[in-house]
Design a protein around this motif. Structure first.
Motif, PDB file in Angstrom:
ATOM      1  N   PRO A 176       0.811  -1.237   0.000  1.00  0.00           N
ATOM      2  CA  PRO A 176       0.000   0.000   0.000  1.00  0.00           C
ATOM      3  C   PRO A 176       0.839   1.279   0.000  1.00  0.00           C
ATOM      4  O   PRO A 176       0.458   2.276  -0.612  1.00  0.00           O
ATOM      5  CB  PRO A 176      -0.818  -0.113   1.298  1.00  0.00           C
ATOM      6  N   MET A 177       1.994   1.248   0.672  1.00  0.00           N
ATOM      7  CA  MET A 177       2.847   2.446   0.700  1.00  0.00           C
ATOM      8  C   MET A 177       3.411   2.745  -0.687  1.00  0.00           C
ATOM      9  O   MET A 177       3.464   3.899  -1.108  1.00  0.00           O
ATOM     10  CB  MET A 177       3.995   2.264   1.704  1.00  0.00           C
ATOM     11  N   VAL A 178       3.834   1.713  -1.413  1.00  0.00           N
ATOM     12  CA  VAL A 178       4.368   1.887  -2.771  1.00  0.00           C
ATOM     13  C   VAL A 178       3.279   2.427  -3.687  1.00  0.00           C
ATOM     14  O   VAL A 178       3.498   3.348  -4.464  1.00  0.00           O
ATOM     15  CB  VAL A 178       4.945   0.556  -3.309  1.00  0.00           C
ATOM     16  N   LYS A 179       2.058   1.870  -3.562  1.00  0.00           N
ATOM     17  CA  LYS A 179       0.940   2.353  -4.372  1.00  0.00           C
ATOM     18  C   LYS A 179       0.643   3.815  -4.063  1.00  0.00           C
ATOM     19  O   LYS A 179       0.335   4.611  -4.956  1.00  0.00           O
ATOM     20  CB  LYS A 179      -0.301   1.495  -4.123  1.00  0.00           C
ATOM     21  N   ALA A 180       0.726   4.193  -2.777  1.00  0.00           N
ATOM     22  CA  ALA A 180       0.471   5.577  -2.371  1.00  0.00           C
ATOM     23  C   ALA A 180       1.511   6.528  -2.961  1.00  0.00           C
ATOM     24  O   ALA A 180       1.187   7.616  -3.433  1.00  0.00           O
ATOM     25  CB  ALA A 180       0.463   5.677  -0.846  1.00  0.00           C
ATOM     26  N   VAL A 181       2.784   6.081  -2.955  1.00  0.00           N
ATOM     27  CA  VAL A 181       3.864   6.902  -3.523  1.00  0.00           C
ATOM     28  C   VAL A 181       3.602   7.168  -5.000  1.00  0.00           C
ATOM     29  O   VAL A 181       3.655   8.304  -5.470  1.00  0.00           O
ATOM     30  CB  VAL A 181       5.235   6.227  -3.315  1.00  0.00           C
ATOM     31  N   PHE A 182       3.277   6.106  -5.756  1.00  0.00           N
ATOM     32  CA  PHE A 182       3.059   6.265  -7.183  1.00  0.00           C
ATOM     33  C   PHE A 182       1.787   7.054  -7.496  1.00  0.00           C
ATOM     34  O   PHE A 182       1.725   7.766  -8.499  1.00  0.00           O
ATOM     35  CB  PHE A 182       3.064   4.905  -7.893  1.00  0.00           C
ATOM     36  N   SER A 183       0.776   6.946  -6.628  1.00  0.00           N
ATOM     37  CA  SER A 183      -0.437   7.740  -6.856  1.00  0.00           C
ATOM     38  C   SER A 183      -0.163   9.226  -6.646  1.00  0.00           C
ATOM     39  O   SER A 183      -0.845  10.084  -7.217  1.00  0.00           O
ATOM     40  CB  SER A 183      -1.571   7.262  -5.943  1.00  0.00           C
ATOM     41  N   GLY A 184       0.845   9.551  -5.853  1.00  0.00           N
ATOM     42  CA  GLY A 184       1.243  10.955  -5.691  1.00  0.00           C
ATOM     43  C   GLY A 184       2.178  11.436  -6.788  1.00  0.00           C
ATOM     44  O   GLY A 184       2.149  12.610  -7.182  1.00  0.00           O
ATOM     45  N   ILE A 185       2.996  10.521  -7.310  1.00  0.00           N
ATOM     46  CA  ILE A 185       3.950  10.891  -8.364  1.00  0.00           C
ATOM     47  C   ILE A 185       3.229  11.202  -9.674  1.00  0.00           C
ATOM     48  O   ILE A 185       3.572  12.158 -10.372  1.00  0.00           O
ATOM     49  CB  ILE A 185       4.987   9.763  -8.571  1.00  0.00           C
ATOM     50  N   ARG A 186       2.203  10.418 -10.017  1.00  0.00           N
ATOM     51  CA  ARG A 186       1.542  10.575 -11.324  1.00  0.00           C
ATOM     52  C   ARG A 186       0.999  11.990 -11.551  1.00  0.00           C
ATOM     53  O   ARG A 186       1.266  12.580 -12.598  1.00  0.00           O
ATOM     54  CB  ARG A 186       0.434   9.526 -11.470  1.00  0.00           C
ATOM     55  N   PRO A 187       0.233  12.579 -10.619  1.00  0.00           N
ATOM     56  CA  PRO A 187      -0.241  13.951 -10.854  1.00  0.00           C
ATOM     57  C   PRO A 187       0.901  14.969 -10.954  1.00  0.00           C
ATOM     58  O   PRO A 187       0.816  15.947 -11.712  1.00  0.00           O
ATOM     59  CB  PRO A 187      -1.114  14.248  -9.628  1.00  0.00           C
ATOM     60  N   ALA A 188       1.977  14.729 -10.193  1.00  0.00           N
ATOM     61  CA  ALA A 188       3.126  15.636 -10.263  1.00  0.00           C
ATOM     62  C   ALA A 188       3.751  15.602 -11.655  1.00  0.00           C
ATOM     63  O   ALA A 188       4.176  16.637 -12.184  1.00  0.00           O
ATOM     64  CB  ALA A 188       4.161  15.261  -9.204  1.00  0.00           C
ATOM     65  N   ILE A 189       3.792  14.430 -12.282  1.00  0.00           N
ATOM     66  CA  ILE A 189       4.340  14.290 -13.630  1.00  0.00           C
ATOM     67  C   ILE A 189       3.482  15.048 -14.625  1.00  0.00           C
ATOM     68  O   ILE A 189       3.977  15.744 -15.517  1.00  0.00           O
ATOM     69  CB  ILE A 189       4.445  12.801 -14.024  1.00  0.00           C
ATOM     70  N   VAL A 190       2.159  14.940 -14.467  1.00  0.00           N
ATOM     71  CA  VAL A 190       1.247  15.686 -15.350  1.00  0.00           C
ATOM     72  C   VAL A 190       1.526  17.184 -15.233  1.00  0.00           C
ATOM     73  O   VAL A 190       1.574  17.898 -16.232  1.00  0.00           O
ATOM     74  CB  VAL A 190      -0.229  15.366 -15.009  1.00  0.00           C
ATOM     75  N   ALA A 191       1.748  17.654 -14.007  1.00  0.00           N
ATOM     76  CA  ALA A 191       2.044  19.076 -13.795  1.00  0.00           C
ATOM     77  C   ALA A 191       3.349  19.480 -14.475  1.00  0.00           C
ATOM     78  O   ALA A 191       3.441  20.557 -15.085  1.00  0.00           O
ATOM     79  CB  ALA A 191       2.101  19.388 -12.303  1.00  0.00           C
ATOM     80  N   LEU A 192       4.382  18.626 -14.398  1.00  0.00           N
ATOM     81  CA  LEU A 192       5.663  18.927 -15.047  1.00  0.00           C
ATOM     82  C   LEU A 192       5.505  19.016 -16.569  1.00  0.00           C
ATOM     83  O   LEU A 192       6.035  19.929 -17.210  1.00  0.00           O
ATOM     84  CB  LEU A 192       6.694  17.845 -14.714  1.00  0.00           C
ATOM     85  N   ILE A 193       4.752  18.080 -17.136  1.00  0.00           N
ATOM     86  CA  ILE A 193       4.543  18.090 -18.589  1.00  0.00           C
ATOM     87  C   ILE A 193       3.743  19.311 -18.997  1.00  0.00           C
ATOM     88  O   ILE A 193       4.057  19.968 -20.006  1.00  0.00           O
ATOM     89  CB  ILE A 193       3.854  16.778 -19.032  1.00  0.00           C
ATOM     90  N   LEU A 194       2.707  19.661 -18.209  1.00  0.00           N
ATOM     91  CA  LEU A 194       1.906  20.852 -18.509  1.00  0.00           C
ATOM     92  C   LEU A 194       2.748  22.124 -18.413  1.00  0.00           C
ATOM     93  O   LEU A 194       2.649  23.020 -19.259  1.00  0.00           O
ATOM     94  CB  LEU A 194       0.719  20.920 -17.542  1.00  0.00           C
ATOM     95  N   THR A 195       3.627  22.194 -17.417  1.00  0.00           N
ATOM     96  CA  THR A 195       4.531  23.345 -17.277  1.00  0.00           C
ATOM     97  C   THR A 195       5.427  23.477 -18.505  1.00  0.00           C
ATOM     98  O   THR A 195       5.624  24.576 -19.028  1.00  0.00           O
ATOM     99  CB  THR A 195       5.407  23.181 -16.014  1.00  0.00           C
ATOM    100  N   ALA A 196       5.961  22.355 -18.965  1.00  0.00           N
ATOM    101  CA  ALA A 196       6.807  22.372 -20.162  1.00  0.00           C
ATOM    102  C   ALA A 196       6.018  22.860 -21.370  1.00  0.00           C
ATOM    103  O   ALA A 196       6.506  23.672 -22.158  1.00  0.00           O
ATOM    104  CB  ALA A 196       7.364  20.977 -20.433  1.00  0.00           C
TER     105      ALA A 196
END
Length: 197
Positions: free
Chosen positions: A112-132
């Motif tokens: 569950p901790m690994v799943k939680a980490v990746f669920s937080g990383i995915r939206p951050a990646i979308v934000a980075l791509i949108l910023t670019a």
């Protein structure tokens, strides 16, 4: 002395792209804002306009945009050796991370901790791509035709699932057409930075 300074530059290139490559979550597109910040703002190796051109060429070539961009920038800064060390720098963190993940991920992927980490990383990646995308659009979309092409490209890729290379080649063809049909407009855009009309 020249050899020493060239070696220092190569080490700096490697370290810079190693740092960029360490943030590999989300793939090459997520690295675009990191590449731009490091090579344009921090190191001042290339200008904003040059890095946009690098991204355009890198995207149109086979391979990941981050790897292609690092190769282009490395070559511009320090020739063939620069291309090699910049490319190695951006690839090495991925290689190390993927190796570690391959060794341990199968054992912890349901944690569950690994799943939680990746669920937080995915939206951050979308934000980075949108910023670019926003940063690139500020430099690339300079008039109504550019805006129309950008909107059309998004529709073609998202709605009609057209391959990126087809959209890039189509944009190049339109750009050449405008260059030959409206040379005065093109000259004005290139000379004044293309104030939106």
């Amino acid at each position: 002395m020249k050899t020493k300074s060239h070696l220092k530059l190569l080490i700096e290139l490697f370290a810079t792209f190693f740092k960029i490559g360490s943030f590999t979550f989300g793939g090459g597109y997520a690295m675009i804002p990191l590449i731009e910040r490091e090579v344009v703002e921090n190191k001042k190796w290339v200008t904003s306009d040059e890095v946009i051109d690098v991204f355009a060429v890198a995207q149109s070539m086979p391979g990941a945009i981050a790897i292609n961009s690092s190769t282009f920038i490395g070559y511009k800064i320090a020739g063939k050796k620069g291309a090699l060390v910049a490319t190695a720098g951006v690839i090495l963190p991925s290689l190390l991370i993927i190796t570690l993940i391959a060794m341990f991920f199968s054992k912890v992927q349901d944690n569950p901790m690994v799943k939680a980490v990746f669920s937080g990383i995915r939206p951050a990646i979308v934000a980075l791509i949108l910023t670019a995308a926003i940063k690139v659009s500020k430099t690339s979309i300079v008039d109504k035709i550019g805006l129309l092409l950008a909107v059309l490209a998004v529709i073609l890729v998202v709605v009609f699932d057209v391959q990126a290379i087809v959209v890039i080649l189509g944009g190049a063809a339109v750009g050449l057409g405008i260059y030959y049909l409206f040379p005065l407009k093109v000259a004005r855009i290139l000379s004044d930075g293309g104030h939106k009309d």
